[in-house]
Design a protein around this motif. Structure first.
Motif, PDB file in Angstrom:
ATOM      1  N   LEU A 122      54.715  32.727  39.266  1.00  0.00           N
ATOM      2  CA  LEU A 122      53.651  33.719  39.222  1.00  0.00           C
ATOM      3  C   LEU A 122      53.184  33.997  40.655  1.00  0.00           C
ATOM      4  O   LEU A 122      53.534  33.255  41.570  1.00  0.00           O
ATOM      5  CB  LEU A 122      52.476  33.188  38.387  1.00  0.00           C
ATOM      6  N   PRO A 123      52.394  35.048  40.868  1.00  0.00           N
ATOM      7  CA  PRO A 123      51.810  35.252  42.201  1.00  0.00           C
ATOM      8  C   PRO A 123      51.098  33.990  42.696  1.00  0.00           C
ATOM      9  O   PRO A 123      50.563  33.203  41.904  1.00  0.00           O
ATOM     10  CB  PRO A 123      50.818  36.400  41.965  1.00  0.00           C
TER      11      PRO A 123
ATOM     12  N   LEU B 136      45.710  39.986  38.456  1.00  0.00           N
ATOM     13  CA  LEU B 136      46.897  40.172  39.291  1.00  0.00           C
ATOM     14  C   LEU B 136      48.199  40.116  38.503  1.00  0.00           C
ATOM     15  O   LEU B 136      49.272  40.337  39.058  1.00  0.00           O
ATOM     16  CB  LEU B 136      46.934  39.111  40.401  1.00  0.00           C
ATOM     17  N   LEU B 137      48.115  39.810  37.221  1.00  0.00           N
ATOM     18  CA  LEU B 137      49.309  39.790  36.368  1.00  0.00           C
ATOM     19  C   LEU B 137      49.635  41.230  35.985  1.00  0.00           C
ATOM     20  O   LEU B 137      48.890  41.863  35.247  1.00  0.00           O
ATOM     21  CB  LEU B 137      49.060  38.932  35.130  1.00  0.00           C
ATOM     22  N   SER B 138      50.753  41.737  36.479  1.00  0.00           N
ATOM     23  CA  SER B 138      50.972  43.192  36.446  1.00  0.00           C
ATOM     24  C   SER B 138      52.013  43.662  35.452  1.00  0.00           C
ATOM     25  O   SER B 138      52.161  44.875  35.242  1.00  0.00           O
ATOM     26  CB  SER B 138      51.373  43.675  37.845  1.00  0.00           C
TER      27      SER B 138
ATOM     28  N   ARG C  87      53.685  36.921  29.937  1.00  0.00           N
ATOM     29  CA  ARG C  87      54.302  35.928  29.052  1.00  0.00           C
ATOM     30  C   ARG C  87      54.372  34.566  29.728  1.00  0.00           C
ATOM     31  O   ARG C  87      54.134  33.534  29.086  1.00  0.00           O
ATOM     32  CB  ARG C  87      55.715  36.387  28.635  1.00  0.00           C
ATOM     33  N   LEU C  88      54.692  34.530  31.028  1.00  0.00           N
ATOM     34  CA  LEU C  88      54.714  33.251  31.735  1.00  0.00           C
ATOM     35  C   LEU C  88      53.309  32.670  31.844  1.00  0.00           C
ATOM     36  O   LEU C  88      53.120  31.459  31.703  1.00  0.00           O
ATOM     37  CB  LEU C  88      55.339  33.404  33.123  1.00  0.00           C
TER      38      LEU C  88
ATOM     39  N   TRP D 285      42.207  33.452  27.074  1.00  0.00           N
ATOM     40  CA  TRP D 285      41.728  34.451  26.110  1.00  0.00           C
ATOM     41  C   TRP D 285      42.074  35.867  26.593  1.00  0.00           C
ATOM     42  O   TRP D 285      42.560  36.696  25.820  1.00  0.00           O
ATOM     43  CB  TRP D 285      40.219  34.305  25.929  1.00  0.00           C
ATOM     44  N   THR D 286      41.865  36.120  27.876  1.00  0.00           N
ATOM     45  CA  THR D 286      42.118  37.457  28.423  1.00  0.00           C
ATOM     46  C   THR D 286      43.601  37.803  28.405  1.00  0.00           C
ATOM     47  O   THR D 286      43.995  38.902  28.007  1.00  0.00           O
ATOM     48  CB  THR D 286      41.577  37.544  29.867  1.00  0.00           C
ATOM     49  N   VAL D 287      44.440  36.867  28.833  1.00  0.00           N
ATOM     50  CA  VAL D 287      45.896  37.082  28.805  1.00  0.00           C
ATOM     51  C   VAL D 287      46.365  37.310  27.369  1.00  0.00           C
ATOM     52  O   VAL D 287      47.187  38.201  27.102  1.00  0.00           O
ATOM     53  CB  VAL D 287      46.623  35.871  29.427  1.00  0.00           C
TER      54      VAL D 287
END
Length: 411
Positions: A45-46, A82-84, A90-91, A125-127
């Motif tokens: 991930l970043p 930042l997850l784009s 998924r990761l 929760w957000t992901v």
């Protein structure tokens, strides 16, 4: 609210079959070669999320040394902004799921955590909301998106497969997830067959329906062959006594009867099921196509398990379920060959479900009874889930029910 994609609104029979199948693959996020598996899962991930990966990559050691909970307490609350893209999400879901399971069950069955700290709960929760998945480790995480190749130039076979993340249980944990993943991969031909049946049925093409059903039968037999690898790669005592607790959820679980409180998310505990083969989109897709309608508690449980599937996969099952009946099509065709091919397909699914019963007896019931007879020496599940699936079902009763209902579908 996820919209349901209608099979009838996808390409018509006038189009080339290949184009139609490609439209199905695209609409329902299916890989032609890998089925419902996530293609080429990410392993990084970043840099902003390195704190998550540091825990997940060392999870077994941190659990066994009882250090995971202390490190989670010290972890900052990171924003998922930042997850784009889908693979990053998924990761992230996989990473947070593994850490959360390790956190909850670090101390075994007698001292599960009743609250998930905000540093885990809030980003998880957000992901989850962004993916349309629940904030718990699902089959879609641990089986469909938790694999990598040791050598990318070689084939996807068990000797060349590895996990992204693992739990205590050593080679048995690795074997369980990888064999399950190979079973799902073997389902890919059957998923293609199911889509061919849908296309041929719309065009009243009996030969096309027959060919598609043959592919499903071949696929189910290959899934059985892959399933048998479990005996060579998973040790019953390690599975039951060490590993299994870490895929247990907090719905219908006597160890966490009230559920789990997600700090910063809800003021009340939340009830969620653990990862379960009932969350396999492949098997539920075959059920829907073949017109196998599970009733009562088993049917309600399987329908509930669709909420633990990626939305596009769930939508395929729902679209197949509401399409015109394949059984009615076969009966109206008055073709003994078509009936025989359909029955062969159903029989192969019955055999797979029978085999699942045998696996559960070997890996859950027998070691569970042994643990009870010697006073439960394991730190892990012990006797608490002897008769309950990790998804919360009454295990043997559920499996026998779905097997018997499948038998009744024979024409």
């Amino acid at each position: 609210m996820q919209r349901v994609i209608s099979i009838s609104k996808l390409p018509t029979s006038a189009m080339d079959c290949r184009e139609t199948l490609q439209a199905y693959f695209d609409a329902f996020d299916i890989s032609e070669e890998l089925g419902f598996l996530l293609e080429e899962p990410l392993t990084h991930l970043p840099d902003y999320y390195q704190a998550w990966l540091d825990l997940a990559n060392n999870l077994t050691l941190l659990i066994e040394s009882r250090k995971l909970r202390d490190l989670v307490y010290k972890m900052p609350v990171l924003s998922p902004h930042l997850l784009s893209n889908h693979r990053e999400l998924r990761l992230a879901h996989l990473t947070l799921g593994f850490i959360s399971m390790g956190y909850v069950w670090q101390e075994g069955q007698h001292a599960p955590a009743e609250t998930l700290p905000k540093a885990l709960a809030l980003p998880y929760w957000t992901v989850s909301r962004r993916l349309g998945l629940p904030p718990i480790l699902t089959y879609a995480d641990s089986v469909l998106a938790n694999w990598k190749l040791k050598d990318p130039t070689r084939e996807m076979e068990i000797g060349n497969m590895d996990l992204i993340f693992s739990f205590p249980g050593g080679e048995s944990c690795k074997g369980f997830f990888i064999v399950s993943m190979l079973v799902e991969m073997a389902a890919s031909l059957g998923i293609r067959g199911a889509l061919e049946v849908m296309h041929a049925k719309k065009a009243s093409d009996c030969i096309g329906v027959q060919n598609g059903l043959n592919k499903i039968t071949q696929s189910l037999k290959k899934m059985m062959e892959r399933f048998k690898l479990m005996h060579n790669h998973v040790e019953p005592a390690a599975f039951h006594g060490t590993f299994r607790i870490f895929v247990s959820g907090w719905r219908d679980n006597p160890m966490l009867p009230r559920g789990l409180l997600y700090e910063g998310v809800s003021n009340e505990p939340i009830l969620l099921s653990g990862g379960s083969a009932a969350q396999s989109s492949s098997i539920q897709c075959f059920d829907a196509l073949l017109g196998i309608q599970h009733e009562d508690e088993a049917g309600a449980f399987l329908t509930c398990m669709r909420d633990y599937m990626p939305p596009a996969h769930r939508q395929l099952i729902e679209a197949v379920s509401v399409s015109p009946s394949l059984r009615d099509f076969i009966l109206s065709a008055s073709s003994s060959d078509l009936c025989q091919v359909y029955n062969s397909c159903v029989s192969a699914l019955v055999e797979l479900r029978n085999y699942h019963l045998n696996i559960v007896a070997k890996y859950v019931i027998v070691p569970g009874n042994k643990a009870r007879s010697v006073g439960c020496p394991f730190r892990g599940v012990g006797t608490s889930l002897n008769n309950t699936g990790t998804g919360g079902s009454n295990l043997m009763a559920f499996l026998k029910s779905v097997r018997n209902t499948t038998k009744k579908a024979l024409i």
